[in-house]
Design a protein around this motif. Structure first.
Motif, short mmCIF file in Angstrom:
data_model
loop_
_atom_site.label_atom_id
_atom_site.label_comp_id
_atom_site.label_asym_id
_atom_site.label_seq_id
_atom_site.Cartn_x
_atom_site.Cartn_y
_atom_site.Cartn_z
N GLU A 23 0.82 -1.20 0.00
CA GLU A 23 0.00 0.00 0.00
C GLU A 23 0.86 1.27 0.00
O GLU A 23 0.59 2.21 -0.73
N TYR A 24 1.92 1.27 0.84
CA TYR A 24 2.68 2.52 1.00
C TYR A 24 3.97 2.57 0.19
O TYR A 24 4.57 3.63 0.03
N GLY A 25 4.41 1.43 -0.27
CA GLY A 25 5.56 1.37 -1.17
C GLY A 25 6.75 2.18 -0.69
O GLY A 25 7.26 2.01 0.42
N ASP A 26 7.15 3.12 -1.55
CA ASP A 26 8.34 3.91 -1.33
C ASP A 26 8.23 4.83 -0.11
O ASP A 26 9.23 5.28 0.42
N ASP A 27 7.01 5.11 0.29
CA ASP A 27 6.81 6.00 1.44
C ASP A 27 7.03 5.29 2.76
O ASP A 27 7.00 5.92 3.82
N ALA A 28 7.19 3.97 2.70
CA ALA A 28 7.28 3.20 3.94
C ALA A 28 8.68 2.68 4.16
O ALA A 28 9.45 2.47 3.22
N LYS A 29 8.98 2.50 5.42
CA LYS A 29 10.22 1.82 5.81
C LYS A 29 9.84 0.71 6.76
O LYS A 29 8.96 0.88 7.63
N LEU A 30 10.53 -0.42 6.62
CA LEU A 30 10.32 -1.50 7.56
C LEU A 30 11.18 -1.24 8.78
O LEU A 30 12.34 -0.87 8.66
N HIS A 35 18.12 0.06 14.85
CA HIS A 35 19.34 0.71 15.33
C HIS A 35 20.19 1.36 14.24
O HIS A 35 21.19 2.01 14.54
N SER A 36 19.81 1.22 13.00
CA SER A 36 20.34 2.08 11.94
C SER A 36 19.29 3.10 11.53
O SER A 36 19.59 4.27 11.31
N LEU A 37 18.06 2.63 11.46
CA LEU A 37 16.97 3.47 10.96
C LEU A 37 16.63 4.62 11.92
O LEU A 37 16.53 5.78 11.50
N ILE A 38 16.47 4.31 13.19
CA ILE A 38 16.02 5.36 14.12
C ILE A 38 17.05 6.49 14.25
O ILE A 38 16.67 7.66 14.18
N PRO A 39 18.34 6.18 14.39
CA PRO A 39 19.30 7.30 14.42
C PRO A 39 19.22 8.17 13.17
O PRO A 39 19.29 9.40 13.25
N SER A 40 19.05 7.55 12.01
CA SER A 40 18.92 8.34 10.78
C SER A 40 17.69 9.23 10.81
O SER A 40 17.71 10.35 10.31
N MET A 41 16.62 8.68 11.38
CA MET A 41 15.39 9.47 11.47
C MET A 41 15.55 10.60 12.49
O MET A 41 15.05 11.71 12.29
N LYS A 42 16.26 10.32 13.58
CA LYS A 42 16.48 11.36 14.59
C LYS A 42 17.28 12.51 14.00
O LYS A 42 17.09 13.67 14.37
N LEU A 43 18.18 12.19 13.11
CA LEU A 43 19.00 13.24 12.49
C LEU A 43 18.29 13.82 11.26
O LEU A 43 18.82 14.67 10.58
N ARG A 44 17.11 13.31 10.99
CA ARG A 44 16.28 13.73 9.85
C ARG A 44 16.98 13.53 8.51
O ARG A 44 16.74 14.25 7.55
N LEU A 45 17.84 12.55 8.47
CA LEU A 45 18.41 12.17 7.18
C LEU A 45 17.41 11.29 6.44
O LEU A 45 17.44 11.17 5.23
N LEU A 46 16.54 10.65 7.19
CA LEU A 46 15.46 9.86 6.62
C LEU A 46 14.15 10.33 7.23
O LEU A 46 14.08 10.53 8.44
N GLU A 47 13.15 10.52 6.39
CA GLU A 47 11.84 10.93 6.90
C GLU A 47 10.74 10.10 6.25
O GLU A 47 9.95 10.61 5.47
N PRO A 48 10.71 8.79 6.56
CA PRO A 48 9.67 7.97 5.96
C PRO A 48 8.29 8.42 6.46
O PRO A 48 8.16 8.84 7.61
N LYS A 49 7.30 8.30 5.60
CA LYS A 49 5.95 8.71 6.01
C LYS A 49 5.26 7.60 6.80
O LYS A 49 4.38 7.87 7.60
#
Lengths: 294, 145, 164, 770
Positions: A23-30, A35-49
């Motif tokens: 349903e969400y395709g490219d807008d989603a992250k698993l 422990h790689s994803l959350i730090p990237s999100m905290k630094l706003r290098l990744l902003e999955p919807k």
């Protein structure tokens, strides 16, 4: 430190997760251990919807011995592997590697599948997946697909995982008799990632001749890969310090080693050769002591 | 950071030259390129989505071709802003040589990044730059109109 | 766009509506006002935010509160599990295992997992199990002494309880 | 009580999670700030577009300095520096440092601030602010900045913002006599303090009293109070700065930053409490750094290893704004000769601006650079003369016979440097024995034959501590017998609440448990100069002693009247006042204090109650010193350095609390280890920060720090009544020098180590080149 907004989904099954992914395709992250994803999100290098948290899918967790193979669910944490009696009994190398990843808190959350799907060039698991010739079990709407480790790592953070697919687990086949193995890692002083990580599994005959060598290397190139030339040179020869030294001298060949602020390309190549040599000497020591992977 | 490389393209130098100057081809070949428009005879504006491992950012910027010496060499200069992630700028000296297999394209590039991607991705910069360059030339080699 | 979470913190069930992006550490600090758990970095290195989540030591800056829904969380405020001090707290004080005290709650929570897993830890085990906690003040020597002493204290307490 | 290893008073709240750090301040209606920072090292700020940010849910406002005149203020030029009296400096010219500059001068400089209802919304808002920049060429390195055609960090100002000269003896004559002349460049890296608590500030306007309460992580609360009061036009006493629990300082928090003024100003205008906490990434990019430093040294020596003279050209990168004039350079110069005789010295120094954050002292403040230089110089002489490095040291060391010894430097307070009562050869001898130097030399030979690379290195430091002008203390006994000790300084972990309580309890004859120490609050004292330069124990410690002594005098005089005895018969012990030889005749301190409140006899004793405020003015600094010896094994294949033995022999005078002294040595050593082997704030050629997180900036972890073998030697000082010296900045100074020497020695001096940090890469690439 403050991630952007996202919508959170916690599917209870793989099918549900696949549906959400569809349903969400490219807008989603698993989200596995995160422990790689959350730090990237905290630094706003990744902003999955959308974040699809696989943490509630019980079937993705755990280490099981099924006949001759060890099956590890993708969501099994590093500590889950490190402390698994099944893994310890069937393939102790897995526990040895798991215990060297990052730090205890990270090992409690980070997962084998997450690490292998992320394919960080300096992550620990990839070297071992290669050395043990693991099989990657991926699922999609189309069903199940198995990918051998040799085809999994395709580039920097790039794997054979296709869009709409979820890495569900790993299968490690039984090693040939008389296989000794080790994981030797030079830890990055700051990040605790591998500057060089060498996973070596070598089978010798009773005369000490190398029958099969599998050497996975992480940290050196843009993705983990096998030290093919070293393996070829060892096979058919007696596993002894002289042959090991000669073979290790070729360990960095074929790697696209880069430079960064900490290590130059030459440093990386040199360290790669030294660590491969030492890993193989470690394997030799274990073989001589009769410490084989069961 | 500096990088260089060499690729053999099946097309001849003339065709390669044309492709490098064609926004349609460029858009198709630049990894993650979402928009590419001509803004001048040899300049383009572009939107490129870079999604590699820990970073996913949209860069808006310009590309300009200068020092054009048909059909043997040119210089590619570009700069892009990636919002919170930071910015990137760089240039590449590209040389084309006619060879029996087609065209040998060699490049010497220099790239600089700033902002968060420099602060947090220092260990990955070399690899990312190489990956993007490799992908671009691989796409160029296999591009079919 | 908020999700309801219900987390048992230091033995008390706490529910709240939170944005899914809220990190567990902020839930503890800002929603529950349990400010003993600190934030020292943004890349999961320093360990100042370590809490126990379902017994496992985790860096609460790298867990979303929604992921902890239904979990049992222990923070430094609940380490002793009542009045008085936990042996780890006693030992940190006696051995000057802290100076500025900012990393200390996380360090002690990591130490509590270490001592659960390795009740009689070797020096190597202490070093390996506290690798995820950075202290800038103490140089760690006194932290090692404190952990060794805490292990003794816990053992003695258990023996005393067993004798009763 | 003095000299006892009592556990700390501050620990109880810190180990139970009840400390109150700035980020723990939670007030009703609190708003949160997030800064928009320049991604460019140098850029014109053309336009700040706020619309999108203002539309973000929860965002209250976006401010870029145009809103209120107070936001156009500038930071104080010299952040608590006292070096302007230095005779060395011959030129200094600095630009204004504005709260919101029109032109960004380093990556991470503040451009705008977003205020919102939650920290998350503030971050959303900051991400939504669009800033138009015109990037300008930046200058990242001091070498580049000194070139005539290089970009100027600030228009109208030379990149060389300050210059100094100093000489001792006749350098020309020394070089004319020299049998050996050596020259080389030594470089030390820029560092971040990396306190685990980043910077933070919270402010609350109290409408009822028209005053401002500020919570700060700073090391200099009074300077902060005075600056903010000045900016807002308020009396100093209507601004209160509280800095009680601070999670490590190490110098980088000893500066007034733009955020420290902006947040209180906004809280004042918006009439809402506001909190800002720096993220680690912000700390890495925008907080001050120590600045790269380079020394071009030229050595004049004799074949017998005697050092005749030294010429030093000192280049210091001070970043975009120089808040400490040439304090760090002067510190380096004043600590340069450490334990050794340098008969002739000629020094010239430059402070060079670059497009990097402002330079600040970091624990050690110029001393690491001094020790690295002096010991590398002695090691170079050893190499050249084939003498053992220990022998070269013995031939140049200042001996007790030379005391009092003046090395020709003039300290920052204008007083000539003088060592007295220090036995440098004894420190060296003890370190050599403890390290089994001779034994290792023997084993080194044997192990070399087996292919192992063992090396030994020596580093010696001196540490001036207790810098003036003064500190004060107010000591008070309340009616319950509780003793309050107020000081004008705050702690970032240095254990003041314990050590100063020990001083007060000892002086008064009170129970240690009855004493509470309060600092870090500008309401408590009228004056305070701050925590830095290893000055608190000496200044505040002796002030507490004086004030407690004065209180004791009052107690004695009054008690003699109450207990009907002579003053010299009064005994105070465990908070009980009694008559000597008649212990049944006693009164508790608290009861005596209560009784004094309404007693007219107190007229002569200065009014009701027992209290006194006293200040201690040190004559000049006191000198601690020490020797480090490192034994290492280097792995030639991997560049790994294993520390086999590390000895620290040091003198810091009488320890107030041995537990605390040991803690300072242990923690300081770990920082020195980091400096030696890996810590490094790295910028690329465009002055972009490459070490933006703890993924890239090395901080020693528990497994990295080896055991250390510490011996305390006490050379008493008569410079202050407590007989103490300083210890805070001792231990980071020498590991860089000792480990560099040991590594070089292990590799049979085939490589030259001239630069810190010595990483694996340093070793591997040097070995490849050798």
């Amino acid at each position: 430190m403050f991630p952007a907004q996202f919508e959170y989904h916690r599917p209870g099954s793989i099918d549900e997760a696949l549906a959400l992914l569809g349903e969400y395709g490219d807008d989603a992250k698993l989200l596995a251990g995160g422990h790689s994803l959350i730090p990237s999100m905290k630094l706003r290098l990744l902003e999955p919807k959308h974040l699809i948290d696989l943490g509630n899918i019980a079937s993705l967790k755990g280490v099981r011995v099924e006949g001759d193979t060890v099956a590890v669910g993708a969501l099994t944490t590093h500590y889950g592997v490190e402390s698994s009696p099944e893994a310890k009994g069937a393939l102790p190398l897995l526990c040895e590697v798991a215990g060297q990843i990052a730090d205890p808190q990270v090992r409690n959350r980070g997962t084998m599948g997450g690490s292998l799907a992320n394919a960080d060039p300096a992550a620990d698991w990839p070297a071992t997946a290669l050395a043990l010739d693991a099989e990657f079990i991926c699922k999609s709407d189309a069903g199940e697909r198995k990918v051998p480790a040799s085809e999994w790592f395709q580039g920097l953070f790039t794997t054979a995982l296709e869009e709409g697919e979820i890495l569900c687990g790993l299968r490690f086949g039984k090693l040939p008799e008389r296989t000794a193995a080790t994981y030797l890692k030079l830890q990055h002083p700051a990040s605790r990632f591998a500057v060089v990580g060498v996973s070596a599994a070598v089978t010798t005959d009773s005369a000490g001749k190398c029958v099969q060598a599998r050497i996975g290397i992480t940290g050196v190139g843009t993705h983990a890969a096998r030290a093919a030339k070293t393996e070829r040179l060892l096979e058919g020869r007696v596993l002894d310090p002289a042959n090991i030294a000669a073979a290790a001298a070729l360990a960095d060949e074929g790697f696209d080693a880069g430079s960064d602020m900490h290590f130059s390309e030459s440093d990386r190549r040199e360290l790669c050769r030294a660590y491969v040599e030492r890993a193989l000497l470690g394997v030799l020591e274990r073989a001589n002591a009769g410490q084989f992977q069961p | 950071m500096k990088l260089d490389g060499e690729v053999v393209l099946p097309q001849g130098t003339d065709e390669t030259w044309k492709r490098i100057n064609d926004p349609v081809v460029l858009k198709a070949c630049i990894p993650g390129c979402e928009e590419l428009e001509r803004t001048g005879e040899h300049s383009f504006s572009a939107v490129v989505k870079v999604k590699i491992g820990p970073v996913g950012a949209k860069f808006k910027g310009n590309v300009e071709l200068t020092e054009l010496e048909y059909p043997v060499s040119l210089k590619l200069v570009g700069a892009g802003e990636g919002g919170v992630a930071g910015f990137a700028k760089g240039g590449a000296d590209v040389k084309l040589t006619e060879i029996p297999e087609g065209c040998k394209l060699s490049y010497v590039a220099e790239a600089n990044v700033g902002g968060k991607i420099a602060q947090l991705g220092a260990r990955l910069l070399d690899g990312v730059a190489k990956k993007l360059a490799d992908q671009f030339f691989a796409n160029l080699a296999k591009y079919e109109a | 766009m908020k999700n309801k979470v219900s987390i048992t913190v230091n033995g008390v069930e706490r529910s709240a509506e939170v944005e899914p992006r809220m990190l567990l550490v902020h839930f503890l600090r800002e929603e529950l006002h349990l400010t003993g758990t600190h934030v020292g970095c943004d890349t999961t290195q320093c360990g100042a935010c370590t809490v126990r989540m379902n017994e496992q030591a985790v860096k609460s800056c790298t867990v979303f509160a929604v992921q902890a829904d239904g979990a049992n969380v222990t923070t430094v405020e609940g380490l002793a599990g009542g009045d008085g001090l936990h042996p780890i707290q006693e030992a940190f004080r006696e051995h000057h295992g802290l100076q500025c005290g900012f990393c200390t709650p996380g360090m002690m929570m990591a130490a509590s997992q270490l001592l659960d897993r390795y009740p009689e830890p070797t020096l190597e085990q202490i070093k390996h199990q506290l690798d995820g906690n950075i202290c800038r003040c103490t140089g760690y020597h006194n932290i090692i002494k404190a952990v060794q002493s805490a292990a003794e204290k816990i053992k003695a307490r258990k023996q005393a309880q067993g004798a009763r | 009580m003095l000299g006892k290893a009592v556990p700390r008073k501050e620990d109880e709240r810190l180990i139970t999670g009840r400390g109150l750090y700035v980020e723990d301040v939670q007030l009703p209606g609190m708003l949160y700030a997030s800064f928009v920072r320049s991604p460019y090292a140098r850029a014109e700020i053309l336009r700040v577009k706020k619309e999108a940010a203002l539309a973000v849910p929860g965002v209250v406002g976006v401010y870029d300095g145009s809103e209120w005149p107070e936001l156009k203020a500038r930071l104080p030029e010299l952040n608590g520096s006292v070096t302007l009296t230095s005779p060395y400096i011959d030129h200094i010219k600095l630009p204004d440092h504005l709260l919101f500059p029109k032109r960004a001068s380093y990556v991470g400089e503040q451009v705008a601030v977003v205020i919102a209802e939650t920290p998350y919304a503030a971050a959303d808002g900051a991400a939504a602010v669009e800033v138009e920049y015109e990037p300008l060429p930046a200058v990242a390195r001091w070498e580049e900045a000194m070139k005539p055609g290089s970009p100027r960090v600030h228009e109208g100002f030379d990149n060389v913002v300050a210059h100094l000269k100093h000489k001792v003896g006749d350098a020309d004559a020394a070089f004319a006599q020299a049998e050996i002349v050596l020259d080389f460049r030594l470089e030390t890296q820029s560092l971040k303090s990396m306190a685990i608590e980043c910077r933070a500030v919270a402010a609350q306007f109290d409408a009822a009293t028209h005053s401002l309460n500020i919570w700060s992580t700073g090391q200099f609360p009074f300077m902060m109070r005075n600056t903010i009061a000045g900016v807002l036009g308020l009396p100093n006493d209507q601004v209160r700065v509280i800095a009680r629990d601070v999670g490590g300082g190490f110098g980088l928090k000893g500066v007034l930053y733009a955020e420290d003024v902006i947040i209180p100003v906004l809280a004042y205008h918006l009439r809402c409490p506001i909190r800002w906490a720096e993220t680690r990434n912000e700390h890495m990019i925008s907080a001050n750094h120590s600045g790269n430093q380079a020394h071009d040294v030229r050595i004049a020596a004799k074949r017998d290893g005697t050092l005749l003279g030294l010429e030093l050209k000192l280049y210091k990168e001070v970043g975009a704004y120089d808040h400490f004039d040439m304090m760090l350079q002067i510190n380096t110069i004043n600590h340069l000769t450490t334990h050794y005789k340098v008969p002739a010295l000629r020094i010239e120094g430059w402070a060079v601006s670059t497009n990097t954050p402002p330079g600040s002292p970091y624990r050690g403040a110029g001393r690491v650079e001094a020790v690295f230089t002096m010991d590398r110089v002695l090691d170079a002489i050893a190499r050249e003369t084939s003498l053992d490095p220990l022998e070269v040291r013995k031939r140049n060391i200042v001996t007790p016979a030379d005391m009092p010894y003046r090395n020709g430097q003039i300290y920052r307070d204008g007083v000539p440097v003088e060592f007295d009562g220090i036995d440098f050869p004894l420190l060296l001898k003890k370190a050599v024995e403890r390290a089994d130097y001779d034994g290792w030399r023997k084993r080194q030979k044997e192990l070399r034959a087996q292919g192992r690379a063992i090396g030994i290195g020596i580093g010696s430091y001196i540490e001036a501590g207790g810098l003036g002008p003064c500190e004060g203390s107010r000591v008070k006994i309340d009616e319950q017998g509780r003793i309050s000790v107020f000081v004008g300084v705050n702690s970032q972990g240095q254990s003041h609440e314990t050590t100063l309580a020990q001083v007060a309890a000892h002086t008064l004859g009170a129970k240690f448990e009855d004493v509470s120490v309060f600092g870090g609050d500008t309401r408590l004292m009228d004056f305070g100069f701050g925590t830095g330069a290893s000055r608190v124990a000496v200044n505040a410690g002796n002030a507490v002693m004086k004030a407690a002594g004065e209180v004791r005098n009052k107690v004695v005089r009054y008690a003699a009247q109450v207990l009907n005895c002579a003053e010299n018969e009064i005994v105070i012990n465990d908070s009980v006042v009694s008559v000597a030889g008649a212990t049944q005749n006693f009164i508790k301190l608290g009861d005596l204090a209560a009784r004094s409140i309404r007693d007219r006899r107190m007229i002569e004793l200065g009014g009701p109650g027992f209290h006194a405020t006293e200040f201690f003015y040190p004559r000049t600094v006191v000198w601690g010193s020490g020797v480090n010896i490192a034994v290492v094994e280097v792995d030639r294949r991997t560049g790994a350095v294993e520390i086999l033995k590390y000895v620290i022999v040091h003198d810091c005078g009488l320890p107030l609390n041995p537990l605390v002294v040991d803690g300072q040595i242990s923690g300081g050593f770990a920082q020195g280890l980091g400096i030696a082997l890996g810590e490094h704030a790295v910028f690329d050629e465009d002055a972009q920060v490459l070490s933006g997180s703890l993924m890239d900036y090395y901080v020693p972890r528990i497994g990295d720090v080896p055991e250390i073998d510490v011996e305390h030697v006490v050379f008493p000082t008569k410079d202050n009544p407590l007989g103490i010296k300083s210890v805070g900045e001792s231990a980071p100074n020498a590991p860089g020098a000792a480990l560099s020497a040991a590594i070089e020695d292990a590799l049979e001096r085939k490589i030259r180590i001239t630069r810190l940090p010595v990483t694996r890469s340093t070793i591997l690439s040097a070995l490849r080149a050798a």
